[in-house]
Design an enzyme around this catalytic site. Structure first.
Site, short mmCIF file in Angstrom:
data_model
loop_
_atom_site.label_atom_id
_atom_site.label_comp_id
_atom_site.label_asym_id
_atom_site.label_seq_id
_atom_site.Cartn_x
_atom_site.Cartn_y
_atom_site.Cartn_z
CB CYS A 111 -0.87 0.07 1.24
SG CYS A 111 -1.88 -1.36 1.50
CE LYS A 166 7.09 -10.88 -9.62
NZ LYS A 166 8.27 -11.49 -9.00
O1 M6R Z 1 3.42 -16.40 -9.46
P1 M6R Z 1 3.99 -17.77 -9.27
O2 M6R Z 1 4.76 -17.93 -8.00
O3 M6R Z 1 2.96 -18.86 -9.42
O4 M6R Z 1 5.01 -17.95 -10.47
C1 M6R Z 1 5.66 -19.18 -10.72
C2 M6R Z 1 6.93 -18.96 -11.49
O5 M6R Z 1 6.65 -18.48 -12.77
C3 M6R Z 1 7.88 -18.01 -10.78
O6 M6R Z 1 8.13 -18.46 -9.48
C4 M6R Z 1 9.19 -17.84 -11.51
O7 M6R Z 1 9.88 -19.05 -11.53
C5 M6R Z 1 10.01 -16.76 -10.81
N1 M6R Z 1 9.63 -15.47 -11.27
C6 M6R Z 1 11.46 -16.94 -10.97
O8 M6R Z 1 12.17 -16.00 -10.24
#
Ligand code: M6R
Length: 597
Positions: free
Chosen positions: A2, A592
């Site tokens: 926030c 992301k």
């Molecule tokens: O949003 P999520 O945690 O489900 O995303 C899963 C992966 O895409 C994510 O953890 C990805 O491996 C990381 N951005 C790597 O740093």
């Protein structure tokens, strides 16, 4: 995370446009709803708020129409209470005399809400920011003047937070800092307060630094600071700052990734406060403990946190939890589920398609679907029977860092609570351990990054509880350095990959005291073939004489040490990325949130 911004000027003027612009500057922190409030010299208030992106909400609510001499804007990143118009901030008190907004977490808000209702107050939503306003209302109703009412209210609020509040019947703006960021600034005829610098910088560079446990009382051209403990005045003068808005958004760090690595002590402290206090935690743990079979399922970094979480549940609590990758789970174990089983779906975004598809495939079995995620209001939140939030605020950088730590922390904390000796791990020391590890490792890790800058191929190995950490270290390294780094169980290395080792070939080892004996044996297999061995873990004489380099991490016991070992690997990935001329926040080809199969 926030963001709040408040301001006071000498006379009534169109404040809406200024508030809207300040809101836009806070938007990089992430948000799901936005609201503005103004108070004019006649005691009239205007409050407009809704869920959605700033420009969409503004198109509906027309913030620039708002006028007054005091105003505030809040961007909400939901942690308590789903994103909804009533939970959007700012909030009125029962009769609309007070208006306020907060940033951070009030962990005892459920108990407070019940108390406020029993005292006859009108509580409209379930957002913890509303508790700040009613906490002040409580003391105003008892006859205290505003400064004292604000000060006393903070005694009833538990958590890490900052808030801004105004009463219709005076000409002052009050703000409190108690664990969350807050800065104040003045000009000749105005004063401002905000969660961070970027929202204030275009309006004033005459800043007043605030510390936790302080209240600032703003009048046009003046900002006075008082201690919350006893109400005494603090003598502090404003100082000119020279920093760009872009640099300020990153908190002075060159990249969001480094900022988020350094936010880990704070987000860990916030999660721990919440895990200790929230009534949602015990029912979640009870379901885990009662499960016939317990699965922890995610993708990427979240899967690595599942691996560590399952290992902690196995080792500390004797619970046979199993971690799996969501698409693999969907095609295999999901076909064997029943109503007595529990799956915990783990995700930062709560929007990962692989996770949501696996949940959908599992649902007909009648399995209980629990979830752990960072983004409140996400699809995963709506799909789950029960959930716990990660309380990390917005993670901007594509490589997950602070959300991994809080995922791993959440499972380790629960494993400890389910162990035969619950409550023996001093979790209150954990945030400081994280901070010390980051500070102490950084210089050594920078040197290592310089040494490894040209490396295009390496391995990162772990054993037992550090297997997931090694996979996470390898993922971070390949994600932001573009080098090939394979994560693996160290005992598997001899079953084939060992053939890669030639003179100077780098192999990283992650270890904790429980695994050191085995790791040392695996280190020897590499070093006797001329490989370069670099270990990350607590000092151990046997380890020290066997490895070429040791990046030391403090031994803080079996529940906490595995969590600390990832920190130097995050830093190494970051420094290598920058040294190689890569922007770690936005690595090529990656996104992301992955909403495709
Ligand atoms: O949003 P999520 O945690 O489900 O995303 C899963 C992966 O895409 C994510 O953890 C990805 O491996 C990381 N951005 C790597 O740093």
């Amino acid at each position: 995370m926030c963001g709040i911004f408040g301001m006071i000027t000498k006379d009534d003027r169109p404040l809406g446009e200024v508030l809207l612009e300040a809101g836009r500057r806070l938007a990089y922190r992430g948000y799901d709803s936005i609201g503005c409030a103004t108070l004019d010299g006649e005691g009239k208030t205007d409050l407009r708020k809704d869920v959605g992106r700033i420009d969409d909400v503004n198109a509906r609510l027309h913030f620039p129409e708002m006028k007054g001499r005091r105003g505030m804007v809040q961007l909400r990143w939901a942690t308590f209470g789903a994103p909804s118009p009533v939970n959007a901030q700012p909030h009125y008190d029962s009769d609309g005399d007070l208006v306020g907004a907060h940033n951070g977490n009030i962990v005892n808000q459920v108990a407070l809400r019940e108390a406020f209702l029993s005292e006859g107050m009108t509580v409209r939503g379930t957002n913890d920011g509303e508790s700040c306003v009613h906490a002040v209302e409580r003391y105003v109703d008892r006859g205290y003047a505003m400064p004292e009412a604000v000060r006393l209210a903070t005694r009833d609020l538990q958590g890490d937070y900052a808030f801004v509040i105004a009463h219709v019947n005076d000409d002052v703006l009050y703000a409190v800092k108690q664990g969350s960021g807050l800065v104040a600034a003045i000009t000749e005829d105005a004063a401002f307060v905000a969660s961070d610098l970027p929202s204030i910088l275009p309006l004033s560079r005459n800043m007043l630094r605030l510390e936790d446990g302080e209240m600032v009382v703003l009048r046009p051209g003046h900002a006075e600071v008082f201690k919350l403990s006893d109400g005494s005045r603090v003598d502090r003068q404003p100082q000119e700052v020279d920093i760009s808005v872009k640099a300020a958004e990153k908190g002075g760090y060159p990249h969001f990734m480094l900022k988020e690595i350094n936010e880990q002590p704070q987000v860990a402290a916030e999660l721990l406060h919440w895990l200790d206090a929230s009534p949602d935690v015990q029912p979640f743990i009870d379901e885990m403990a009662a499960a016939r079979r317990l699965y922890l399922v995610g993708c990427g970094t979240s899967y690595h946190a599942c691996l560590l979480g399952a290992a902690q549940l196995n080792r500390l609590a004797g619970i046979p939890a199993v971690a799996d990758l969501a698409p693999h789970f969907r095609e295999t174990l999901a076909r064997t589920l029943g109503p007595e089983d529990v799956v915990i779906w783990v995700s930062q975004s709560g929007e990962t398609k692989d996770v949501l598809s696996a949940l959908k495939a599992a649902r007909p079995s009648g399995v209980r679907n629990l979830a752990v995620f960072n983004v409140l209001g996400s699809s995963l939140m709506h799909a789950a029977d029960r959930y716990l939030p990660l309380a990390c605020g917005y993670e901007v950088s594509v490589p997950a860092t602070k959300t991994y730590l809080n995922q791993a922390l959440l499972f380790s904390y629960i494993a400890d609570r389910l162990s035969a000796t619950p409550g023996t791990t001093p979790w209150n020391r954990f945030p400081l351990l994280v901070e010390n590890t980051i500070t102490r490792c950084d210089a050594r890790v920078r040197e290592l990054a310089d040494e490894l800058v040209a490396i295009e191929d390496l391995y990162c190995l772990g054993y037992g509880v550090t297997y997931g950490v090694a996979l996470e270290g390898a993922l971070k390294l390949k994600e932001v350095t573009y080098a090939h780094c394979e994560g693996m169980l160290s005992s598997e290395f001899k079953h084939g990959p060992l053939s890669a080792v030639t003179n100077g070939y780098p192999v990283l080892f992650v270890t904790t005291p429980e695994d050191t004996r085995m790791i040392v044996s695996h280190v020897s297999e590499v070093s006797c073939r001329g490989g370069r061995t670099i270990a990350f873990g607590p000092a151990d004489p046997l380890l020290q004489i066997n490895v070429d380099s040791l990046i030391e991490v403090q031994d803080a016991g079996p529940a906490m040490t595995p969590l600390l070992t990832v920190l130097p690997l995050q830093l190494l990935s970051y420094h290598l990325s920058v040294t190689r001329g890569i922007d770690p926040d936005f690595p090529r080809n990656l996104s992301k949130t992955l909403t495709v199969d």
